[in-house]
Enzyme design. Structure first.
Site, PDB file in Angstrom:
ATOM      1  N   SER A   1       0.812  -1.211   0.000  1.00  0.00           N
ATOM      2  CA  SER A   1       0.000   0.000   0.000  1.00  0.00           C
ATOM      3  C   SER A   1       0.852   1.271   0.000  1.00  0.00           C
ATOM      4  O   SER A   1       0.335   2.353  -0.224  1.00  0.00           O
ATOM      5  CB  SER A   1      -0.940   0.000   1.213  1.00  0.00           C
ATOM      6  OG  SER A   1      -0.195   0.072   2.394  1.00  0.00           O
TER       7      SER A   1
ATOM      8  N   LYS B   1       0.194   4.609   7.629  1.00  0.00           N
ATOM      9  CA  LYS B   1      -0.517   5.497   6.712  1.00  0.00           C
ATOM     10  C   LYS B   1      -0.057   6.935   6.916  1.00  0.00           C
ATOM     11  O   LYS B   1       0.569   7.265   7.919  1.00  0.00           O
ATOM     12  CB  LYS B   1      -2.024   5.455   7.014  1.00  0.00           C
ATOM     13  CG  LYS B   1      -2.706   4.108   6.702  1.00  0.00           C
ATOM     14  CD  LYS B   1      -3.063   3.995   5.236  1.00  0.00           C
ATOM     15  CE  LYS B   1      -3.780   2.719   4.896  1.00  0.00           C
ATOM     16  NZ  LYS B   1      -2.913   1.546   4.772  1.00  0.00           N
TER      17      LYS B   1
END
Lengths: 162, 416
Positions: A66, A119
């Site tokens: 990701s 993230k």
């Protein structure tokens, strides 16, 4: 040992050290100083370079892709410091690739609904957005319904390159 | 002023660091072999789960309330304990590590001791996620009293400074005498029998009576409660007088082989601890026992103590003597539950007194140095003495063990 190859400086790295923080005020053995002490070349300690606060630093390993666009891949080791305060302001500018904007996005290790995830985080009054760096992963919207904790700030990414 | 920093429900809190979903849920940690409860989160305490309660009796309760149950992961707890102590050492000039989850702090000469202590507490919590309570007072004994208030009274926010004479008197008047630091069970019940119920009652006793009946320890305690410090911070941990390594086996052992392997591993562990503190031992004891709780089984227990001809801290030498001892006490036909190795008469390596005719073999210490170096680099017990083997029959049961998140490369937290 210090060599200069083109524009790259290479230092000898001593992988064998562990950083020791003086803990108990134990007396330091005082003996005769070695006559070589003054001539010892700088030995670089990776622990000192990568770990500012050993007591609050933890290591994590990346799973999945990701963060592909940041060249962070599965298997990379993340150095994570829990003491640092997350800076949540730099995300949007980075994502919008504003001209002249040079700041790196801060990567945050978050606890989200039963798992750790790394993230870029942007806070809004009632929710927050978690951005990946791969178009296959749309931003995640976090509201009060989620179990969400800002766990620590990524300070280094260690990757194997051969 | 002296501070006592105590980690709240330490082992249970450690399990929450790498699994925050456990926050707010009942968590218990079991002893070696998953036998008894040795740590409880506040939620588990609220369910009435007692310390040292037998785990198998609680299974229905665990199920009913979805209690999260863990095997004790001392590797993880030890690492997090070190981290807590490191934070404390950044903030206090002197720290006495009192146990795995408690430390005394030198907080002398601060203009705002309460504000500073709150900063310390916040630093520990932010760095490690381990909640702590800090009690501050003039003496260690009073700091213990203050700590209890800091932990129990939510209004304190984890920090309580016990400084004014009125506050001290008030705190002592509700503090049970048996809970005082160092009173112990025996003095506690004797004092209660005499009508001395609270710490304040104890402080009001005549010093002469206390000295006569409780000796210098009681005298010191009473003076500490009056605010005179009698117990300075002990900064240098004295080398242990006895080192022991012992475990209950994960299953009953009827074969001599796994028992030998277990004892060899205990001896190796003890030898390693001796080397780590740069000491040697002269005496080694090996003990072995069956399971006394199984009354239907034939019971046997024995121990043997051997004096080494030359002091040593070599794994090879200690394993050799441990095997010798084990062979003398081992009897076939029993189901063994536990064994251990204990060494005593420990002295520093530097004071090693060599026998005239049986000087210790210098090659031993070279081999051990190389072995420790390799194990330090490649992981614990990667290089071992052959007798230690690789069998698992004797290993402790740890069926609900979490990962060693902070000490093993293969067990790092995974983030996606």
């Amino acid at each position: 040992m210090r060599n200069t190859i083109a524009n790259l400086e290479l230092f000898r790295v001593d992988p064998d050290t562990t950083e020791v923080v003086p803990l108990l005020g134990l007396p330091i053995m005082a003996g005769f100083p070695s006559p070589a002490d003054d001539f010892v070349e700088a030995v670089l300690d990776l622990n000192k370079e990568l770990v500012r606060f050993p007591e609050s630093t933890f290591l994590g390993r990346v799973k999945g892709d990701s963060l592909r666009d940041l060249d962070i891949e599965a298997g990379d080791v993340l150095v994570v410091d829990k003491l640092l305060r997350p800076d949540l302001s730099a995300v949007r500018e980075t994502l919008q690739k504003k001209p002249g904007y040079r700041r790196k996005p801060q990567l945050i290790v978050c606890w989200l609904d039963g798992g750790f995830t790394v993230k870029m985080v942007k806070l809004f009054p009632t929710r927050c957005l978690l951005y990946s760096a791969n178009e296959a992963y749309p931003p995640i919207i976090v509201t009060a319904e989620n179990e969400f904790i800002l766990w620590g700030v990524v300070t280094y990414v260690i990757k194997k390159t051969y | 002023m002296v501070g006592l920093c105590d980690c709240n429900n330490f082992y249970a809190s450690c399990e929450r660091v790498f699994d925050p979903s456990l926050r707010g849920k009942p968590v218990v940690v079991l002893s070696n072999n998953d036998g008894a409860v040795i740590a409880r989160s506040n939620e588990a305490k609220a369910l009435g789960i007692a310390m040292t309660a037998a785990a198998f009796e609680l299974e229905p309760l665990f199920k009913q309330h979805n209690v999260q149950v863990f095997s004790s992961n001392y590797t993880l707890y030890g690492d997090l304990s070190n981290r807590v102590m490191m934070v404390l050492a950044r903030w206090a000039p002197k720290v006495e590590i009192y146990s795995i989850d408690e430390a005394f702090l030198d907080l002398a000469g601060l203009p705002d001791v309460e504000g500073y202590t709150r900063q310390i507490r916040q630093a520990v919590v932010r760095s490690t996620d381990i909640p702590v309570s800090i009690g501050v007072a003039m003496t260690k004994t009073l700091a213990k009293v203050a700590n209890k208030r800091a932990k129990k009274d939510p209004a304190c926010g984890g920090v309580y400074v016990l400084d004014s004479p009125e506050a001290i008197t008030e705190a002592l008047s509700t503090f049970e005498v048996g809970d005082l630091w160092g009173i112990g069970h025996q003095y506690g019940s004797r004092l209660r029998a005499l009508g001395v119920l609270t710490a304040l009652d104890f402080r009001s006793l005549s010093p002469a009576w206390v000295k006569k009946n409780m000796g210098v320890v009681g005298e010191r305690m009473q003076r500490e409660l009056l605010g005179y410090s009698c117990l300075p911070l002990e900064l240098i941990v004295p080398n242990k007088k006895v080192i022991c390594s012992s475990r209950s086996f994960g299953q009953m052992l009827t074969d001599p082989r796994p028992v030998e392997e277990a004892v060899a591993n205990f001896a190796a562990r003890v030898a390693f601890k001796l080397r780590r503190q740069k000491t040697v031992c002269r005496v080694i004891t090996v003990f072995l026992q069956t399971n006394f709780f199984r009354e239907s089984d034939a019971q046997y227990s024995n121990s043997i103590t051997l004096q080494l001809p030359v002091v040593s801290n070599s794994s090879m030498v200690l394993i050799g003597y441990a095997m010798l001892g084990l062979r003398r006490i081992y009897r076939a036909g029993y189901r063994y539950k536990k064994a251990g190795v204990l060494v005593s008469e420990i002295c520093p390596e530097t004071q090693m007194q060599l026998g005239i005719f049986d000087a210790s073999d210098p090659r031993q210490s070279k081999v051990m140095q190389v072995m420790d170096g390799l194990n330090n680099r490649y992981g614990r017990e990667k290089v071992r003495v052959g007798k230690q083997g690789f069998g698992r029959a004797w290993k402790t049961r740890q069926e609900r063990l979490t990962r060693c998140y902070t000490t093993r490369w293969s067990e790092l937290v995974e983030v996606s």
